[in-house]
Design a protein around this motif. Structure first.
Motif, short mmCIF file in Angstrom:
data_model
loop_
_atom_site.label_atom_id
_atom_site.label_comp_id
_atom_site.label_asym_id
_atom_site.label_seq_id
_atom_site.Cartn_x
_atom_site.Cartn_y
_atom_site.Cartn_z
N GLU A 11 1.35 -0.71 0.02
CA GLU A 11 -0.12 0.21 0.11
C GLU A 11 1.16 1.27 0.14
O GLU A 11 0.44 2.41 -0.42
CB GLU A 11 -1.18 -0.11 1.37
CG GLU A 11 -0.40 -0.11 2.82
CD GLU A 11 0.13 -1.04 3.28
OE1 GLU A 11 0.03 -2.31 2.24
OE2 GLU A 11 0.49 -1.03 4.27
N ASP A 19 3.36 7.39 2.85
CA ASP A 19 4.35 6.73 4.80
C ASP A 19 4.43 7.86 5.65
O ASP A 19 5.34 9.01 5.09
CB ASP A 19 5.93 6.09 3.22
CG ASP A 19 6.84 6.02 4.73
OD1 ASP A 19 6.36 5.67 5.62
OD2 ASP A 19 7.63 5.16 4.15
N THR A 20 3.78 7.91 6.37
CA THR A 20 3.77 8.45 7.72
C THR A 20 4.91 8.47 8.37
O THR A 20 5.86 9.46 9.31
CB THR A 20 3.20 9.69 8.04
OG1 THR A 20 2.47 8.32 8.50
CG2 THR A 20 2.02 9.86 7.21
N ASN A 21 5.12 7.55 8.39
CA ASN A 21 6.00 6.41 9.73
C ASN A 21 7.56 6.92 9.24
O ASN A 21 8.39 7.52 10.00
CB ASN A 21 6.39 4.85 9.38
CG ASN A 21 4.94 4.22 10.18
OD1 ASN A 21 4.07 5.18 10.63
ND2 ASN A 21 4.57 3.44 10.11
N GLY A 68 4.40 -5.12 7.85
CA GLY A 68 4.84 -6.38 7.43
C GLY A 68 4.88 -7.49 9.06
O GLY A 68 5.42 -8.37 8.50
N LEU A 69 4.76 -6.88 9.98
CA LEU A 69 4.77 -7.97 11.60
C LEU A 69 3.94 -8.15 11.49
O LEU A 69 3.55 -9.58 13.11
CB LEU A 69 5.50 -7.03 12.91
CG LEU A 69 6.42 -6.70 11.91
CD1 LEU A 69 7.15 -5.44 13.87
CD2 LEU A 69 7.82 -7.35 11.75
N GLY A 70 2.86 -8.69 10.92
CA GLY A 70 1.53 -9.01 11.28
C GLY A 70 1.01 -9.99 10.54
O GLY A 70 1.97 -10.63 10.34
N ASP A 75 2.51 -10.57 5.26
CA ASP A 75 3.60 -9.97 6.15
C ASP A 75 4.37 -11.12 6.24
O ASP A 75 4.40 -11.70 7.10
CB ASP A 75 2.45 -10.06 7.89
CG ASP A 75 1.55 -9.36 7.98
OD1 ASP A 75 2.02 -7.48 7.27
OD2 ASP A 75 0.01 -9.37 8.35
N GLY A 151 3.39 -1.12 11.31
CA GLY A 151 3.67 0.00 10.55
C GLY A 151 2.37 0.48 10.49
O GLY A 151 2.84 1.89 10.48
P1 ATP Z 1 -0.53 -4.91 12.58
O1 ATP Z 1 0.10 -6.22 12.53
O2 ATP Z 1 -0.68 -4.31 13.79
O3 ATP Z 1 -1.11 -4.66 11.30
P2 ATP Z 1 2.17 -4.77 10.75
O4 ATP Z 1 3.52 -4.74 10.73
O5 ATP Z 1 1.40 -5.43 9.60
O6 ATP Z 1 1.57 -4.17 12.44
P3 ATP Z 1 1.19 -3.39 8.39
O7 ATP Z 1 0.52 -4.79 8.10
O8 ATP Z 1 2.68 -3.34 7.91
O9 ATP Z 1 1.83 -3.51 9.39
O10 ATP Z 1 0.70 -2.11 7.93
C1 ATP Z 1 -0.42 -1.86 8.75
C2 ATP Z 1 -0.96 -0.57 8.30
O11 ATP Z 1 -0.72 0.30 8.97
C3 ATP Z 1 -1.07 -0.51 6.71
O12 ATP Z 1 -2.16 -1.16 5.61
C4 ATP Z 1 -1.19 1.24 6.98
O13 ATP Z 1 -2.25 2.09 6.97
C5 ATP Z 1 0.11 1.74 7.76
N1 ATP Z 1 1.04 1.77 7.88
C6 ATP Z 1 2.14 0.86 7.29
N2 ATP Z 1 3.47 1.44 7.15
C7 ATP Z 1 2.84 3.10 6.82
C8 ATP Z 1 3.77 3.66 7.57
N3 ATP Z 1 5.50 3.80 6.79
N4 ATP Z 1 3.46 5.08 7.16
C9 ATP Z 1 2.17 5.46 7.05
N5 ATP Z 1 1.24 3.78 7.78
C10 ATP Z 1 1.71 2.75 7.24
#
Ligand code: ATP
Length: 412
Positions: A11, A19-21, A68-70, A75, A151
Protein backbone atom coordinates in the motif's frame (compact mmCIF):
# COMPACT_ATOMS: atom_id res chain seq x y z
CA UNK A 1 27.29 6.82 11.37
CA UNK A 2 25.12 5.41 8.61
CA UNK A 3 21.47 5.16 9.67
CA UNK A 4 18.71 4.08 7.32
CA UNK A 5 14.92 3.82 7.33
CA UNK A 6 12.95 1.18 5.48
CA UNK A 7 9.15 1.23 5.07
CA UNK A 8 7.47 -1.91 3.82
CA UNK A 9 4.10 -2.76 2.32
CA UNK A 10 2.37 -2.77 -1.06
CA UNK A 11 0.00 0.00 0.00
CA UNK A 12 2.98 2.31 0.53
CA UNK A 13 4.90 1.21 -2.55
CA UNK A 14 1.82 1.81 -4.73
CA UNK A 15 1.01 5.17 -3.15
CA UNK A 16 -2.39 4.03 -1.77
CA UNK A 17 -1.20 4.99 1.72
CA UNK A 18 1.19 7.82 2.35
CA UNK A 19 4.37 6.89 4.20
CA UNK A 20 4.24 8.96 7.36
CA UNK A 21 6.39 6.62 9.44
CA UNK A 22 9.66 7.35 7.63
CA UNK A 23 9.45 11.12 8.15
CA UNK A 24 8.44 10.70 11.77
CA UNK A 25 11.31 8.30 12.49
CA UNK A 26 13.78 10.55 10.66
CA UNK A 27 12.71 13.55 12.76
CA UNK A 28 13.00 11.58 15.99
CA UNK A 29 16.45 10.27 15.03
CA UNK A 30 17.54 13.84 14.20
CA UNK A 31 16.48 14.90 17.69
CA UNK A 32 18.82 12.23 19.02
CA UNK A 33 21.72 13.45 16.91
CA UNK A 34 21.42 10.75 14.25
CA UNK A 35 20.90 11.81 10.63
CA UNK A 36 19.18 9.19 8.51
CA UNK A 37 21.23 8.80 5.36
CA UNK A 38 18.58 7.04 3.29
CA UNK A 39 14.81 6.27 3.25
CA UNK A 40 13.54 3.37 1.19
CA UNK A 41 10.26 1.63 0.55
CA UNK A 42 9.74 -1.93 -0.60
CA UNK A 43 6.47 -3.79 -1.28
CA UNK A 44 5.24 -7.12 0.08
CA UNK A 45 7.74 -9.14 -1.87
CA UNK A 46 9.75 -11.77 -0.01
CA UNK A 47 12.81 -11.74 -2.28
CA UNK A 48 12.83 -7.93 -2.48
CA UNK A 49 12.68 -7.66 1.28
CA UNK A 50 15.52 -10.10 1.87
CA UNK A 51 17.78 -8.38 -0.62
CA UNK A 52 17.08 -4.85 0.64
CA UNK A 53 17.65 -5.94 4.25
CA UNK A 54 20.94 -7.58 3.28
CA UNK A 55 21.97 -4.42 1.41
CA UNK A 56 21.17 -2.21 4.37
CA UNK A 57 22.97 -4.53 6.76
CA UNK A 58 26.04 -4.46 4.52
CA UNK A 59 26.12 -0.69 4.39
CA UNK A 60 24.59 0.83 7.53
CA UNK A 61 25.38 0.93 11.24
CA UNK A 62 21.73 1.01 12.20
CA UNK A 63 18.27 0.95 10.61
CA UNK A 64 14.62 1.24 11.57
CA UNK A 65 12.22 -0.92 9.57
CA UNK A 66 8.44 -0.62 9.80
CA UNK A 67 5.58 -2.81 8.64
CA UNK A 68 4.89 -6.40 7.74
CA UNK A 69 4.89 -7.86 11.25
CA UNK A 70 1.20 -8.79 11.28
CA UNK A 71 -0.48 -12.20 11.10
CA UNK A 72 -1.50 -12.25 7.44
CA UNK A 73 0.24 -13.94 4.51
CA UNK A 74 1.45 -10.62 3.10
CA UNK A 75 3.27 -9.81 6.36
CA UNK A 76 6.70 -11.02 5.33
CA UNK A 77 9.19 -8.88 7.20
CA UNK A 78 9.99 -11.24 10.08
CA UNK A 79 10.72 -14.18 7.80
CA UNK A 80 12.74 -11.94 5.46
CA UNK A 81 14.80 -10.65 8.39
CA UNK A 82 15.59 -14.23 9.41
CA UNK A 83 16.67 -15.09 5.87
CA UNK A 84 18.81 -11.96 5.57
CA UNK A 85 20.48 -12.83 8.88
CA UNK A 86 20.88 -16.49 7.86
CA UNK A 87 18.99 -17.78 10.90
CA UNK A 88 15.80 -19.76 11.52
CA UNK A 89 12.57 -18.49 13.00
CA UNK A 90 12.01 -19.69 16.55
CA UNK A 91 9.23 -19.43 19.09
CA UNK A 92 9.89 -16.42 21.31
CA UNK A 93 8.29 -16.64 24.78
CA UNK A 94 7.91 -12.89 25.14
CA UNK A 95 6.36 -12.41 21.69
CA UNK A 96 3.98 -15.31 22.42
CA UNK A 97 2.92 -13.65 25.68
CA UNK A 98 2.19 -10.39 23.87
CA UNK A 99 -0.12 -12.10 21.37
CA UNK A 100 -1.83 -14.19 24.07
CA UNK A 101 -2.31 -11.24 26.41
CA UNK A 102 -3.70 -9.12 23.61
CA UNK A 103 -6.56 -11.59 23.04
CA UNK A 104 -7.00 -12.38 26.75
CA UNK A 105 -7.42 -8.73 27.67
CA UNK A 106 -10.13 -8.46 25.02
CA UNK A 107 -11.83 -11.71 26.06
CA UNK A 108 -11.44 -13.15 22.61
CA UNK A 109 -10.04 -16.52 21.53
CA UNK A 110 -6.70 -16.25 19.79
CA UNK A 111 -6.89 -16.46 16.04
CA UNK A 112 -4.60 -19.35 14.90
CA UNK A 113 -3.05 -17.03 12.28
CA UNK A 114 -1.72 -14.83 15.08
CA UNK A 115 0.50 -17.64 16.34
CA UNK A 116 2.84 -16.72 13.50
CA UNK A 117 3.63 -13.50 15.38
CA UNK A 118 5.17 -15.45 18.27
CA UNK A 119 8.04 -16.55 16.01
CA UNK A 120 11.06 -14.27 15.71
CA UNK A 121 14.45 -14.72 14.02
CA UNK A 122 16.81 -16.63 16.29
CA UNK A 123 18.92 -14.15 18.26
CA UNK A 124 16.33 -11.34 17.97
CA UNK A 125 15.35 -9.37 21.06
CA UNK A 126 11.59 -8.95 21.39
CA UNK A 127 10.24 -5.36 21.66
CA UNK A 128 6.92 -5.23 23.50
CA UNK A 129 3.91 -3.74 21.76
CA UNK A 130 1.51 -2.28 24.34
CA UNK A 131 -1.24 -1.54 21.81
CA UNK A 132 -1.28 -4.33 19.21
CA UNK A 133 -0.57 -8.00 18.56
CA UNK A 134 2.63 -7.50 16.58
CA UNK A 135 5.72 -7.53 18.77
CA UNK A 136 8.65 -5.69 17.30
CA UNK A 137 12.19 -6.98 17.54
CA UNK A 138 15.82 -5.96 17.41
CA UNK A 139 18.28 -7.95 15.37
CA UNK A 140 21.92 -7.59 14.45
CA UNK A 141 22.77 -8.53 10.87
CA UNK A 142 26.42 -8.25 9.77
CA UNK A 143 27.18 -5.78 12.56
CA UNK A 144 24.23 -3.54 11.65
CA UNK A 145 21.62 -3.01 14.35
CA UNK A 146 18.08 -3.14 13.00
CA UNK A 147 14.91 -2.24 14.87
CA UNK A 148 11.75 -3.78 13.38
CA UNK A 149 8.48 -2.05 14.31
CA UNK A 150 4.83 -2.51 13.26
CA UNK A 151 3.58 -0.37 10.39
CA UNK A 152 0.47 0.99 12.11
CA UNK A 153 1.62 4.52 12.98
CA UNK A 154 0.09 4.62 16.47
CA UNK A 155 1.78 1.31 17.43
CA UNK A 156 5.09 2.33 15.90
CA UNK A 157 5.07 5.66 17.76
CA UNK A 158 4.23 4.11 21.13
CA UNK A 159 7.01 1.54 20.77
CA UNK A 160 9.54 4.05 19.53
CA UNK A 161 8.80 6.26 22.49
CA UNK A 162 8.69 3.55 25.15
CA UNK A 163 11.41 1.15 24.03
CA UNK A 164 13.33 1.99 20.89
CA UNK A 165 14.39 5.50 21.87
CA UNK A 166 16.25 4.26 24.96
CA UNK A 167 17.84 1.39 23.07
CA UNK A 168 19.04 3.55 20.19
CA UNK A 169 20.53 6.05 22.62
CA UNK A 170 22.25 3.26 24.52
CA UNK A 171 23.52 1.30 21.52
CA UNK A 172 24.56 4.22 19.34
CA UNK A 173 25.49 6.57 22.19
CA UNK A 174 29.18 6.92 21.45
CA UNK A 175 28.58 7.67 17.82
CA UNK A 176 25.90 10.29 18.32
CA UNK A 177 26.55 14.00 18.22
CA UNK A 178 24.47 16.58 20.06
CA UNK A 179 21.59 18.02 18.12
CA UNK A 180 19.37 21.03 18.64
CA UNK A 181 16.78 22.84 16.56
CA UNK A 182 15.08 26.20 17.00
CA UNK A 183 12.28 27.65 14.92
CA UNK A 184 11.77 31.39 14.55
CA UNK A 185 8.34 32.39 13.21
CA UNK A 186 7.98 35.44 10.98
CA UNK A 187 5.15 37.05 9.11
CA UNK A 188 5.13 39.89 6.62
CA UNK A 189 8.32 39.23 4.66
CA UNK A 190 8.51 37.48 1.31
CA UNK A 191 10.81 34.45 1.50
CA UNK A 192 13.37 36.03 -0.84
CA UNK A 193 13.55 39.19 1.26
CA UNK A 194 13.98 37.17 4.47
CA UNK A 195 16.73 35.22 2.74
CA UNK A 196 18.50 38.42 1.73
CA UNK A 197 18.23 39.82 5.25
CA UNK A 198 19.94 36.72 6.57
CA UNK A 199 22.77 36.71 4.05
CA UNK A 200 26.04 36.53 5.94
CA UNK A 201 24.83 33.86 8.37
CA UNK A 202 26.63 31.01 6.68
CA UNK A 203 29.80 29.99 8.53
CA UNK A 204 29.31 32.60 11.26
CA UNK A 205 28.05 30.25 14.01
CA UNK A 206 29.84 26.96 14.50
CA UNK A 207 27.69 23.90 13.85
CA UNK A 208 24.51 25.88 13.03
CA UNK A 209 22.79 25.74 9.68
CA UNK A 210 19.78 27.84 8.64
CA UNK A 211 16.78 26.77 6.59
CA UNK A 212 13.84 28.93 5.49
CA UNK A 213 10.54 27.08 5.33
CA UNK A 214 7.39 28.64 3.91
CA UNK A 215 4.52 27.68 6.15
CA UNK A 216 1.94 29.83 4.41
CA UNK A 217 1.37 32.61 5.28
CA UNK A 218 4.27 32.49 7.72
CA UNK A 219 7.93 31.87 7.07
CA UNK A 220 9.77 29.76 9.58
CA UNK A 221 13.48 30.23 10.02
CA UNK A 222 14.77 26.87 11.18
CA UNK A 223 18.09 26.61 12.98
CA UNK A 224 19.68 23.16 12.86
CA UNK A 225 22.62 22.69 15.21
CA UNK A 226 25.02 19.81 15.59
CA UNK A 227 28.11 19.61 17.73
CA UNK A 228 30.28 17.34 19.88
CA UNK A 229 29.85 19.38 23.07
CA UNK A 230 26.43 20.23 24.48
CA UNK A 231 27.54 23.52 26.05
CA UNK A 232 29.32 24.81 22.97
CA UNK A 233 26.32 23.95 20.83
CA UNK A 234 23.92 25.78 23.19
CA UNK A 235 26.07 28.91 23.16
CA UNK A 236 26.39 28.82 19.41
CA UNK A 237 22.62 28.37 19.00
CA UNK A 238 21.87 31.25 21.36
CA UNK A 239 24.20 33.58 19.49
CA UNK A 240 22.72 32.53 16.13
CA UNK A 241 19.14 33.12 17.32
CA UNK A 242 20.11 36.59 18.62
CA UNK A 243 21.81 37.49 15.32
CA UNK A 244 18.83 36.34 13.23
CA UNK A 245 16.29 38.02 15.56
CA UNK A 246 18.05 41.35 15.25
CA UNK A 247 18.01 41.20 11.48
CA UNK A 248 14.35 40.18 11.20
CA UNK A 249 13.23 42.94 13.56
CA UNK A 250 9.52 43.08 14.35
CA UNK A 251 8.65 40.75 11.48
CA UNK A 252 9.71 38.08 13.95
CA UNK A 253 6.96 37.17 16.38
CA UNK A 254 8.27 34.05 18.09
CA UNK A 255 11.70 32.58 18.76
CA UNK A 256 10.07 29.33 19.93
CA UNK A 257 8.13 28.39 16.79
CA UNK A 258 4.79 29.39 18.31
CA UNK A 259 1.71 30.32 16.29
CA UNK A 260 0.67 33.95 15.91
CA UNK A 261 -2.55 33.24 17.85
CA UNK A 262 -0.59 31.72 20.70
CA UNK A 263 1.80 34.67 20.92
CA UNK A 264 -1.12 37.07 20.90
CA UNK A 265 -3.03 35.00 23.46
CA UNK A 266 -0.06 35.06 25.83
CA UNK A 267 0.32 38.81 25.49
CA UNK A 268 -3.38 39.36 26.18
CA UNK A 269 -3.32 37.01 29.18
CA UNK A 270 -0.23 38.74 30.51
CA UNK A 271 -2.15 42.03 30.43
CA UNK A 272 -5.32 40.36 31.74
CA UNK A 273 -6.97 41.83 28.64
CA UNK A 274 -9.82 40.39 26.56
CA UNK A 275 -10.48 40.23 22.84
CA UNK A 276 -13.51 39.97 20.60
CA UNK A 277 -13.64 39.46 16.86
CA UNK A 278 -15.98 40.45 14.04
CA UNK A 279 -15.25 38.50 10.88
CA UNK A 280 -16.64 38.85 7.42
CA UNK A 281 -14.32 37.50 4.69
CA UNK A 282 -12.30 35.33 7.12
CA UNK A 283 -15.49 33.43 8.03
CA UNK A 284 -14.47 32.39 11.55
CA UNK A 285 -10.86 31.50 10.80
CA UNK A 286 -9.45 34.03 13.29
CA UNK A 287 -11.77 32.70 15.99
CA UNK A 288 -10.76 29.13 15.15
CA UNK A 289 -7.05 29.94 15.49
CA UNK A 290 -7.58 31.84 18.73
CA UNK A 291 -9.64 29.06 20.31
CA UNK A 292 -6.90 26.55 19.41
CA UNK A 293 -4.73 28.29 22.00
CA UNK A 294 -4.87 26.44 25.33
CA UNK A 295 -6.43 28.71 27.96
CA UNK A 296 -8.13 30.87 25.32
CA UNK A 297 -11.19 31.28 27.54
CA UNK A 298 -9.03 33.62 29.64
CA UNK A 299 -8.84 36.22 26.87
CA UNK A 300 -11.27 35.33 24.07
CA UNK A 301 -14.74 36.79 24.68
CA UNK A 302 -16.91 36.79 21.62
CA UNK A 303 -16.87 36.26 17.88
CA UNK A 304 -19.39 37.25 15.28
CA UNK A 305 -19.25 36.02 11.70
CA UNK A 306 -21.19 38.84 10.15
CA UNK A 307 -21.09 37.94 6.50
CA UNK A 308 -24.03 39.93 5.17
CA UNK A 309 -24.47 43.69 5.34
CA UNK A 310 -27.64 43.05 7.32
CA UNK A 311 -25.70 41.12 9.98
CA UNK A 312 -23.10 43.88 10.21
CA UNK A 313 -25.86 46.43 10.73
CA UNK A 314 -28.10 44.39 13.05
CA UNK A 315 -25.52 42.68 15.23
CA UNK A 316 -22.63 45.11 15.24
CA UNK A 317 -24.59 48.33 14.86
CA UNK A 318 -22.62 49.38 11.78
CA UNK A 319 -24.40 52.42 10.36
CA UNK A 320 -26.41 51.59 7.19
CA UNK A 321 -25.15 54.86 5.71
CA UNK A 322 -21.52 53.78 6.13
CA UNK A 323 -22.15 50.63 4.14
CA UNK A 324 -24.35 52.39 1.59
CA UNK A 325 -21.76 55.10 0.91
CA UNK A 326 -18.57 52.98 1.09
CA UNK A 327 -19.48 49.32 0.72
CA UNK A 328 -18.75 46.41 3.08
CA UNK A 329 -15.05 46.32 2.22
CA UNK A 330 -13.99 49.66 3.53
CA UNK A 331 -11.88 51.17 6.32
CA UNK A 332 -14.92 52.93 7.78
CA UNK A 333 -17.01 49.75 7.82
CA UNK A 334 -14.39 47.60 9.57
CA UNK A 335 -13.74 50.37 12.07
CA UNK A 336 -17.42 50.35 13.01
CA UNK A 337 -17.43 46.55 13.05
CA UNK A 338 -14.50 46.47 15.51
CA UNK A 339 -16.01 49.16 17.71
CA UNK A 340 -19.41 47.48 17.49
CA UNK A 341 -18.23 44.05 18.63
CA UNK A 342 -16.08 45.62 21.36
CA UNK A 343 -19.10 47.54 22.71
CA UNK A 344 -21.36 44.49 22.36
CA UNK A 345 -19.33 42.30 24.66
CA UNK A 346 -17.25 44.79 26.64
CA UNK A 347 -13.86 43.41 25.63
CA UNK A 348 -10.66 45.46 25.87
CA UNK A 349 -9.64 44.84 22.26
CA UNK A 350 -11.43 43.91 19.05
CA UNK A 351 -10.42 43.11 15.48
CA UNK A 352 -12.61 43.06 12.41
CA UNK A 353 -12.10 41.93 8.82
CA UNK A 354 -13.89 42.58 5.57
CA UNK A 355 -12.35 41.80 2.20
CA UNK A 356 -12.56 40.19 -1.22
CA UNK A 357 -11.29 36.60 -0.99
CA UNK A 358 -12.21 35.77 -4.59
CA UNK A 359 -12.18 34.22 -7.07
CA UNK A 360 -15.15 36.47 -7.96
CA UNK A 361 -16.35 39.74 -6.54
CA UNK A 362 -13.31 41.89 -7.34
CA UNK A 363 -13.66 45.35 -8.91
CA UNK A 364 -10.97 47.68 -10.32
CA UNK A 365 -11.22 49.69 -7.13
CA UNK A 366 -11.32 46.65 -4.81
CA UNK A 367 -9.66 43.74 -6.59
CA UNK A 368 -9.54 40.19 -5.20
CA UNK A 369 -7.00 40.26 -2.37
CA UNK A 370 -8.25 43.55 -0.91
CA UNK A 371 -8.85 43.37 2.82
CA UNK A 372 -9.78 46.04 5.35
CA UNK A 373 -8.86 45.41 8.95
CA UNK A 374 -10.29 47.30 11.89
CA UNK A 375 -8.82 47.47 15.35
CA UNK A 376 -10.37 48.78 18.55
CA UNK A 377 -8.16 49.11 21.63
CA UNK A 378 -8.80 50.66 25.07
CA UNK A 379 -7.20 53.91 23.88
CA UNK A 380 -7.98 54.27 20.21
CA UNK A 381 -9.45 52.66 17.12
CA UNK A 382 -7.95 52.46 13.67
CA UNK A 383 -8.38 50.67 10.39
CA UNK A 384 -6.35 50.00 7.30
CA UNK A 385 -6.70 48.61 3.79
CA UNK A 386 -4.23 46.05 2.39
CA UNK A 387 -3.81 44.29 -0.89
CA UNK A 388 -2.60 40.74 -0.20
CA UNK A 389 -3.56 38.52 -3.10
CA UNK A 390 -2.41 34.86 -2.97
CA UNK A 391 -3.12 31.85 -5.15
CA UNK A 392 -6.72 31.03 -4.17
CA UNK A 393 -9.66 31.85 -1.93
CA UNK A 394 -8.52 29.70 0.98
CA UNK A 395 -5.02 31.17 0.96
CA UNK A 396 -6.48 34.67 0.78
CA UNK A 397 -8.57 33.93 3.87
CA UNK A 398 -5.50 32.69 5.71
CA UNK A 399 -3.36 35.70 4.88
CA UNK A 400 -6.20 38.12 5.73
CA UNK A 401 -6.71 36.42 9.11
CA UNK A 402 -2.99 36.46 9.84
CA UNK A 403 -2.67 40.10 8.88
CA UNK A 404 -5.48 41.00 11.30
CA UNK A 405 -3.79 39.18 14.18
CA UNK A 406 -0.44 40.68 13.24
CA UNK A 407 -1.91 44.17 13.20
CA UNK A 408 -3.14 43.61 16.75
CA UNK A 409 0.21 42.09 17.84
CA UNK A 410 2.06 45.16 16.65
CA UNK A 411 0.01 47.42 18.95
CA UNK A 412 1.44 45.76 22.09
P1 ATP B 1 -0.17 -4.97 12.43
O1 ATP B 1 -0.09 -6.41 12.67
O2 ATP B 1 -0.47 -4.21 13.69
O3 ATP B 1 -1.09 -4.64 11.28
P2 ATP B 1 2.07 -4.61 10.65
O4 ATP B 1 3.51 -4.45 10.95
O5 ATP B 1 1.67 -5.85 9.94
O6 ATP B 1 1.29 -4.41 12.00
P3 ATP B 1 1.33 -3.41 8.23
O7 ATP B 1 0.37 -4.52 7.88
O8 ATP B 1 2.59 -3.32 7.46
O9 ATP B 1 1.61 -3.41 9.78
O10 ATP B 1 0.59 -2.02 8.12
C1 ATP B 1 -0.69 -1.89 8.70
C2 ATP B 1 -1.26 -0.57 8.25
O11 ATP B 1 -0.51 0.49 8.84
C3 ATP B 1 -1.16 -0.29 6.75
O12 ATP B 1 -2.24 -0.74 6.00
C4 ATP B 1 -1.10 1.22 6.70
O13 ATP B 1 -2.41 1.73 6.74
C5 ATP B 1 -0.37 1.56 7.95
N1 ATP B 1 1.05 1.78 7.67
C6 ATP B 1 1.98 0.86 7.51
N2 ATP B 1 3.19 1.41 7.26
C7 ATP B 1 2.98 2.73 7.24
C8 ATP B 1 3.82 3.87 7.01
N3 ATP B 1 5.13 3.73 6.75
N4 ATP B 1 3.27 5.08 7.05
C9 ATP B 1 1.96 5.22 7.30
N5 ATP B 1 1.11 4.20 7.53
C10 ATP B 1 1.61 2.97 7.50
Amino acid sequence: MIAEILSTGDELRSGAVQDTNAGYIARKLEEQGISATRHQCVGDDAEGLVSVLAEIAGRADMAVVTGGLGPTRDDLTTAAAARAAGVELALDQEAEEIVKNYFKSRNRPMNPANRKQAFLPLGAVCLPNPVGTAAGFRLKIDGCRLWFLPGVPVEMKRMRHETVLGQVTQCMGRERSHYKTRTLSTFGLPESVADEMLAGFSGRFEGIRLGLRAHFPEIHVKHYGRGDAEKGLSNSMQAAVAWVSERLGDNLYSTEGESMASVLGKRLMHRKATLSVAESCTGGLISDWLTNVPGSSNFFRYAAVTYSNEAKIKMLRVSPATIRDNGAVHEKTVLEMAEGVKALCGSDYAVATSGVAGPDGGTPEKPVGTVCIGLATPRYSKSKRYYLQSADREMNKRIFAMKALDMLRRTF
